[in-house]
Design an enzyme around this catalytic site. Structure first.
Site, PDB file in Angstrom:
ATOM      1  N   ARG A  26       0.825  -1.214   0.000  1.00  0.00           N
ATOM      2  CA  ARG A  26       0.000   0.000   0.000  1.00  0.00           C
ATOM      3  C   ARG A  26       0.863   1.270   0.000  1.00  0.00           C
ATOM      4  O   ARG A  26       0.548   2.261   0.666  1.00  0.00           O
ATOM      5  CB  ARG A  26      -0.959   0.003   1.191  1.00  0.00           C
ATOM      6  N   ARG A  30      -3.727   7.103   0.445  1.00  0.00           N
ATOM      7  CA  ARG A  30      -4.201   8.374   1.025  1.00  0.00           C
ATOM      8  C   ARG A  30      -3.217   9.085   1.933  1.00  0.00           C
ATOM      9  O   ARG A  30      -3.425  10.259   2.238  1.00  0.00           O
ATOM     10  CB  ARG A  30      -5.509   8.132   1.776  1.00  0.00           C
ATOM     11  N   ARG A  39      -6.870  11.444  -6.670  1.00  0.00           N
ATOM     12  CA  ARG A  39      -8.106  10.766  -6.261  1.00  0.00           C
ATOM     13  C   ARG A  39      -9.291  11.729  -6.365  1.00  0.00           C
ATOM     14  O   ARG A  39     -10.376  11.323  -6.810  1.00  0.00           O
ATOM     15  CB  ARG A  39      -7.912  10.273  -4.828  1.00  0.00           C
ATOM     16  N   ASP A  76      -7.255  -2.745  -6.898  1.00  0.00           N
ATOM     17  CA  ASP A  76      -7.734  -3.279  -5.624  1.00  0.00           C
ATOM     18  C   ASP A  76      -8.064  -4.749  -5.808  1.00  0.00           C
ATOM     19  O   ASP A  76      -8.369  -5.188  -6.920  1.00  0.00           O
ATOM     20  CB  ASP A  76      -8.976  -2.515  -5.143  1.00  0.00           C
ATOM     21  N   TYR A 152     -14.875 -11.109   1.484  1.00  0.00           N
ATOM     22  CA  TYR A 152     -15.580  -9.857   1.151  1.00  0.00           C
ATOM     23  C   TYR A 152     -16.860 -10.138   0.367  1.00  0.00           C
ATOM     24  O   TYR A 152     -17.885  -9.483   0.555  1.00  0.00           O
ATOM     25  CB  TYR A 152     -14.663  -8.926   0.355  1.00  0.00           C
TER      26      TYR A 152
END
Ligand code: CP3
Length: 345
Positions: A26, A30, A39, A76, A152
């Site tokens: 990662r 952000r 973004r 992702d 998920y």
């Protein structure tokens, strides 16, 4: 520099290097102001994942800022269920939300027919990045491993207890196996397309491998991963595969032997002396600084990083975190860590 000379790929091939190659799970995201700016331009997070120009730009941001040894495709793990037809949304502050797939009928509605159409922009991102990277920097493709992606899909998002996905896997294993089979095939095809587009290695993220009892770990983590490894080897011989069975504990050894991956990512809980003794003779290891050390920074971070390099640096080793960079990480702490590692060796 040819492929085989890139330090990161040399380590994956089993070489012990004087200076450990480094990248961070990662590493785009952000915590970087330049990521937040792109973004904001992209629209939704999924819009960014499917925008080759902007996804390539955010893939390259940490390379420019820190001079890391590898870039990881910006995407992702949940684009695969999305491409199989499952509704997916990323809710600000809450993480991913999916329309849960809980039974045979739900699984039956999924289809790989449009897989490569939906994921085409991801392959285009890989191709763009491959053409823009500095010659010594390697490009990593990735996917979620079937177990983690299935958590998920069945839970409809993140989970604390995994009651729904375990309920399906333990209570109706033949039904759950159909979902896992679909994911094995889709993931193998997805990774082979990334490699065809320019990915030089691929990592399988199994972030929730650690929540299963050992026998279920064999069935839902090791066996599906082995099938993906075999399919990728058959379609792309010589491309190294990194497995990351986070939280596997003692089962790391069985994972390595059972899946045949070339390298394993170690989570932050794996004892270094044990990894050096039990894992590193059989595969390259990658890890395993706790990401909170990057939040706190300073001497504790440097000491923890040194302990990892001291324990693992004499064998095939790639410096990384034990899990992804956290959002509250000050970017200058990452810079200090990478500078420190560069001075070693
Ligand atoms: C479980 C998992 C996911 N995604 C991923 C995993 C496996 C690794 C892990 O365990 O962390 C993997 C992933 N996700 C992302 C990458 C990009 C490449 C990189 O820099 O490593 C990678 C390799 C971007 C992302 N994926 C996501 C973001 C944040 C979205 C935003 O910008 O708003 C990014 C940069 C969203 C995402 N995606 C996922 C979650 C749970 C979330 C929400 C939590 C969060 O925001 O951190 C699923």
């Amino acid at each position: 520099m040819t492929r085989s000379e890139k330090p990161f790929l040399r380590a994956l091939a089993g070489e012990a290097l004087a200076r450990p190659p480094v990248w961070l799970m990662r590493q785009a995201g952000r915590y970087l102001p330049e990521y937040r700016a792109v973004r904001a331009r992209a629209g939704s997070f999924l819009d960014l994942c499917y925008n080759p120009e902007l996804a390539a730009e955010v893939t390259l941001q940490p390379i420019r800022r820190y001079g890391l040894d590898a870039a990881i495709l910006f995407s992702d793990i949940l684009v695969v269920p999305h491409a199989l037809g499952q509704a997916l949304d990323y809710v600000e502050g809450e993480g991913p939300k999916l329309a849960p797939v809980t039974d045979a009928a739900g699984i039956g509605r999924l289809s790989a027919d449009r897989l490569h159409d939906v994921l085409g922009p991801v392959y285009e991102t890989v191709g763009r990045v491959a053409g823009l990277l500095p010659p010594e920097v390697a490009l990593i493709g990735f996917a979620g491993a079937p177990w983690t992606v299935a958590t998920y899909m069945v839970e409809g998002g993140g989970s604390k207890e995994y009651a729904a996905v375990k309920g399906l896997a333990f209570g109706a294993p033949e039904t759950f196996a159909r979902l896992v089979d679909l994911l094995v095939d889709a993931t193998s095809a997805y990774l082979l397309r990334q490699i065809a587009a320019g990915a030089e290695t691929v990592q399988l993220f199994d972030s929730w491998a650690g929540v299963l009892p050992a026998a279920e770990f064999d069935r839902w983590v090791i066996a599906p991963t082995r099938r993906i490894v075999d399919a990728v080897r058959a379609g792309a011989p010589g491309v190294p595969i990194i497995g990351f069975p986070r939280g596997a504990g003692l089962l790391y050894e069985r994972y390595l032997a059972g899946t045949g991956v070339d390298a394993v990512g170690l989570d932050g809980s794996v004892p270094l002396d044990w990894a050096a003794r039990a894992l590193q003779p059989k595969a390259a290891v990658q890890g395993n600084l706790d990401p909170v050390f990057l939040v706190t920074g300073g001497d504790p971070m440097i000491r923890a990083a040194d302990a990892i390099v001291d324990a693992l640096g004499r064998g095939p080793f790639v410096f990384n975190l034990g899990h992804g960079v956290q959002q509250r990480t000050p970017p200058e702490h990452v810079g200090a860590l990478v500078e420190h590692l560069r001075r070693k060796g």
